[in-house]
Scaffold this motif. Structure first.
Motif, mmCIF file in Angstrom:
data_model
loop_
_atom_site.group_PDB
_atom_site.id
_atom_site.type_symbol
_atom_site.label_atom_id
_atom_site.label_comp_id
_atom_site.label_asym_id
_atom_site.label_seq_id
_atom_site.Cartn_x
_atom_site.Cartn_y
_atom_site.Cartn_z
ATOM 1 N N THR A 1 36.268 29.083 51.909
ATOM 2 C CA THR A 1 35.047 28.783 51.170
ATOM 3 C C THR A 1 35.371 27.866 49.998
ATOM 4 O O THR A 1 36.501 27.846 49.508
ATOM 5 C CB THR A 1 34.394 30.063 50.636
ATOM 6 N N VAL A 2 34.365 27.117 49.560
ATOM 7 C CA VAL A 2 34.550 26.187 48.442
ATOM 8 C C VAL A 2 34.935 26.941 47.178
ATOM 9 O O VAL A 2 35.866 26.571 46.467
ATOM 10 C CB VAL A 2 33.263 25.375 48.210
ATOM 11 N N GLY A 3 34.180 27.985 46.869
ATOM 12 C CA GLY A 3 34.426 28.742 45.645
ATOM 13 C C GLY A 3 34.978 30.123 45.919
ATOM 14 O O GLY A 3 34.854 30.652 47.028
ATOM 15 N N LYS A 4 35.593 30.693 44.895
ATOM 16 C CA LYS A 4 36.117 32.051 45.031
ATOM 17 C C LYS A 4 36.180 32.679 43.638
ATOM 18 O O LYS A 4 37.201 32.644 42.952
ATOM 19 C CB LYS A 4 37.491 32.037 45.690
ATOM 20 N N SER A 5 35.058 33.272 43.236
ATOM 21 C CA SER A 5 34.968 33.840 41.891
ATOM 22 C C SER A 5 35.843 35.069 41.720
ATOM 23 O O SER A 5 36.213 35.428 40.596
ATOM 24 C CB SER A 5 33.512 34.188 41.568
ATOM 25 N N SER A 6 36.196 35.720 42.838
ATOM 26 C CA SER A 6 37.007 36.928 42.740
ATOM 27 C C SER A 6 38.382 36.643 42.137
ATOM 28 O O SER A 6 39.013 37.541 41.569
ATOM 29 C CB SER A 6 37.167 37.569 44.116
ATOM 30 N N VAL A 7 38.851 35.390 42.261
ATOM 31 C CA VAL A 7 40.155 35.038 41.691
ATOM 32 C C VAL A 7 40.110 35.156 40.175
ATOM 33 O O VAL A 7 41.038 35.680 39.545
ATOM 34 C CB VAL A 7 40.555 33.614 42.111
ATOM 35 N N LEU A 8 39.025 34.680 39.561
ATOM 36 C CA LEU A 8 38.902 34.798 38.111
ATOM 37 C C LEU A 8 38.689 36.255 37.702
ATOM 38 O O LEU A 8 39.133 36.678 36.635
ATOM 39 C CB LEU A 8 37.757 33.928 37.600
ATOM 40 N N SER A 9 38.019 37.014 38.554
ATOM 41 C CA SER A 9 37.829 38.438 38.249
ATOM 42 C C SER A 9 39.178 39.145 38.182
ATOM 43 O O SER A 9 39.404 40.003 37.328
ATOM 44 C CB SER A 9 36.949 39.088 39.322
ATOM 45 N N ALA A 10 40.079 38.767 39.098
ATOM 46 C CA ALA A 10 41.411 39.375 39.105
ATOM 47 C C ALA A 10 42.190 39.035 37.843
ATOM 48 O O ALA A 10 43.088 39.779 37.440
ATOM 49 C CB ALA A 10 42.178 38.917 40.343
ATOM 50 N N LEU A 11 41.829 37.894 37.209
ATOM 51 C CA LEU A 11 42.491 37.490 35.964
ATOM 52 C C LEU A 11 41.736 37.978 34.733
ATOM 53 O O LEU A 11 42.086 37.606 33.608
ATOM 54 C CB LEU A 11 42.614 35.966 35.913
ATOM 55 N N ASN A 12 40.681 38.773 34.959
ATOM 56 C CA ASN A 12 39.822 39.243 33.870
ATOM 57 C C ASN A 12 39.247 38.072 33.083
ATOM 58 O O ASN A 12 39.198 38.074 31.859
ATOM 59 C CB ASN A 12 40.599 40.186 32.940
#
Length: 633
Positions: free
Chosen positions: A373-384
């Motif tokens: 997918t183009v975006g992946k907001s979960s990556v930033l969530s993992a970094l808080n």
């Protein structure tokens, strides 16, 4: 029941009915917002056309201005964030984050990084009309000046300045914004360099034509489609004028049309078994069933005897040792026919070589990347750090880098945003032990005061970029050490240095930037910080990369700076005793071999400059050094 109102005057203007009639006849003479494009209309109704002068080209309002912008020198200087860069985790890093307008930054990097960047990835503003893209330009010209410099009419100059002053998200403004940036970026690419540009439906057609002009139509390689999240437009409206958008695109261009991209593979969920072509048969001979590489068959038979199959496997292993892990079929055939000792085993009944095809967990790829997918907001969530809208998927950029780069290559992203490219580069290095470096550029664009980022204390996008890289480095580092079973002896570069553009206190007297022409109005001396900024700017202008070592050289109490065989005399009060120490250092220090001395003229008196010049001109010793003096004001 249909309700209607006769003689409704709503939205009626002095020419709206006439414009509506024109739109029916000449739809190409209106832009997406319904504005009438007079020049296009005049071209449509012109009585005479000189066919002999026609050729295929792309044109837009502001193109001449864009060409001027690509050639104008930077108006800023480059300053170093000394506090950040001297931290232990950053001091020896080859990664760079630069704060500033990316066109200014690219121009600063031009000399030092020309033909140095293997891969560029950018995710520029898409110009959707609603995503906030507005063209802004800090360059200030009068219509008369612009008309002269860009070789255009004063009327066209006024129209260009009008949209740069007021801001515009038109196609012309977007192309004017992108053209000089892509043009300078191309100069930074290596001859085998590749650029990837993310874009959506609104500008993909214009971007393709623009890249054809900047990079050459023959350097277009692919238009990759990547899946994005979709919204159910149909569910919201009874009548729709377009389908929901399920994909975004990545345009891929090379710098050199003769360069061949490496093979590209998709990873398979399950490993494909090794085999020979037609090695298994459906005829049932139990005596021809045996184990090959851990595989047993219960029906049918192998084509060859067990002994011959085992020899063929060994032959193929020899082939891989000779040709590498991914030989072409042509190379395979040639190898078998040139090796007489495998003659009895190489031919099938069709006269073609038979060899074992090793097991694989990949297959040849294509340009439909539906698995990502183009975006992946979960990556930033993992970094808080879940405060950035639509962050790019690092797996997407990592795939590109894995495809076209080698372990020591340089990767550039001059629309850094949330810093995804840096995250992807560090992650890929952790996975394959590489030492790729990144350069990221981000404007200190203000965050919306109502946004979660602003509420979290991030006043600019640059602050988010910096925080993302720092947190990603910690995250990747922890995973890397875990993967190495706690072995902290193996290292990857998880630091980064910070630089920023700053106002040019060494003000340019003329429109053409050159260090030799710089003037210092009303300044007799510079602060220590300003000296360091001047040193950073000049050494990069002279071709030294930002991360190259700068050595402070003590010349009897006077501090000079040595970088890439250039000695900079920027501080005040250089005198004859310092010059004598300099000459003695040349004679006695075998490792001291500068070939140019660059002097800040405002800090050294003219008589001392002449004395230095004479000493260098007459200098001769066993080192056979040829020294030149450059005085910059």
């Amino acid at each position: 029941m249909i309700t209607e109102t006769l003689f409704n005057a709503e939205n009626i203007t002095a020419n709206s009915p006439q414009l509506e009639q024109l739109k029916q006849l000449f739809p190409n003479c209106f832009d997406t917002s319904g504005r009438f494009l007079l020049e296009k209309f005049q071209a449509e109704i012109a009585q005479h056309t000189d066919i002999s002068r026609e050729f295929y080209s792309m044109n837009w309002l502001g193109k001449s201005y864009a060409k001027l912008l690509r050639n104008l020198p930077p108006e800023t200087l480059l300053a170093e964030d000394v506090e950040h860069n001297t931290k232990p985790e950053n001091a020896n890093s080859k990664n760079v984050l630069i704060q500033g307008d990316n066109l200014e930054v690219l121009k600063h990097l031009k000399n030092a990084y020309r033909n140095s960047v293997k891969m560029i990835y950018i995710d520029p503003p898409y110009n959707t009309g609603s995503d906030g893209f507005v063209y802004q330009d800090d360059r200030k010209f009068t219509p008369e000046q612009l008309a002269t410099l860009a070789n255009i009419t004063q009327e066209e100059a006024e129209r260009i300045l009008n949209f740069t002053d007021k801001g515009s998200n038109s196609h012309s403004a977007w192309l004017t914004f992108m053209y000089p940036r892509l043009y300078v970026a191309r100069e930074l690419l290596k001859e085998d360099g590749v650029i990837f540009i993310s874009i959506d439906d609104n500008e993909v057609a214009q971007l393709k034509l623009l890249c054809d002009e900047v990079f050459g139509e023959g350097n277009f390689r692919n238009q990759i489609a990547v899946k994005r999240g979709t919204k159910s437009v149909q569910a919201q409206f009874e009548n729709i004028d377009k389908l929901g958008i399920a994909y975004e695109y990545i345009l891929v261009y090379s710098k050199n049309s003769e360069y061949r991209l490496p093979k590209f593979y998709f990873e398979l969920e399950e490993q494909k078994e090794g085999t020979w072509n037609n090695h298994w048969r459906g005829t049932d001979r139990p005596t021809m069933r045996y184990e090959i590489l851990g595989k047993n068959i219960e029906t049918g038979q192998w084509r060859w005897s067990k002994e011959r199959s085992e020899i063929a496997i060994e032959n193929y292993n020899r082939l891989l040792r000779d040709l590498g892990e991914e030989p072409s079929q042509k190379d395979i055939d040639k190898w078998y026919f040139e090796n007489e000792e495998v003659d009895l085993l190489r031919l099938s009944k069709t006269g073609k070589p038979e060899h074992f095809i090793a097991p694989t967990n990949k297959k040849f790829g294509h340009n439909l990347w539906t698995d990502l997918t183009v975006g992946k907001s979960s990556v930033l969530s993992a970094l808080n750090l879940n405060i950035f809208d639509n962050p790019k998927n690092p797996e997407l950029i990592e795939r590109m880098a894995k495809w076209v780069t080698k372990p020591n290559d340089l990767i550039l992203d001059f629309f850094a945003g949330s810093g995804t490219t840096a995250h992807a580069v560090m992650q890929l290095n952790a996975e394959d032990g590489g030492n790729r470096q990144f350069i990221l550029v981000q404007l200190p664009e203000q965050t919306d005061t109502k946004s979660e980022a602003y509420k979290a204390g991030y006043k600019t996008i640059f602050e988010i970029t910096k925080a993302r890289i720092e947190r990603a480095a910690i995250f990747v580092g922890a995973e890397f050490i875990s993967a190495q079973n706690g072995d902290a002896g193996q290292k990857i570069d998880l630091g980064f240095k910070i630089y920023q553009t700053t106002d040019n206190f060494n003000a340019v007297a003329e429109d053409e930037f050159h260090p030799n022409q710089a003037q210092l109005p009303n300044l007799t001396s510079l602060t220590k910080s300003q000296i360091q900024t001047l040193l950073t700017t000049w050494r990069v202008y002279d071709g030294a990369k930002l991360t190259e070592t700068v050595q402070a050289v003590d010349l009897g109490g006077y501090i000079a700076y040595l970088c890439d065989k250039r000695l900079y005399l920027l501080n005040e009060h250089f005198n004859s005793q310092h010059l004598l120490t300099f000459i003695q250092r040349l004679d006695n220090d075998t490792a001291f071999n500068p070939n140019r001395v660059i002097v800040f003229g405002n800090h050294i008196e003219s008589a001392m400059q002449q004395e230095l010049n004479q000493a260098l001109a007459s200098y001769s010793n066993r080192k056979n050094i040829s020294l030149s003096l450059i005085v910059r004001a």
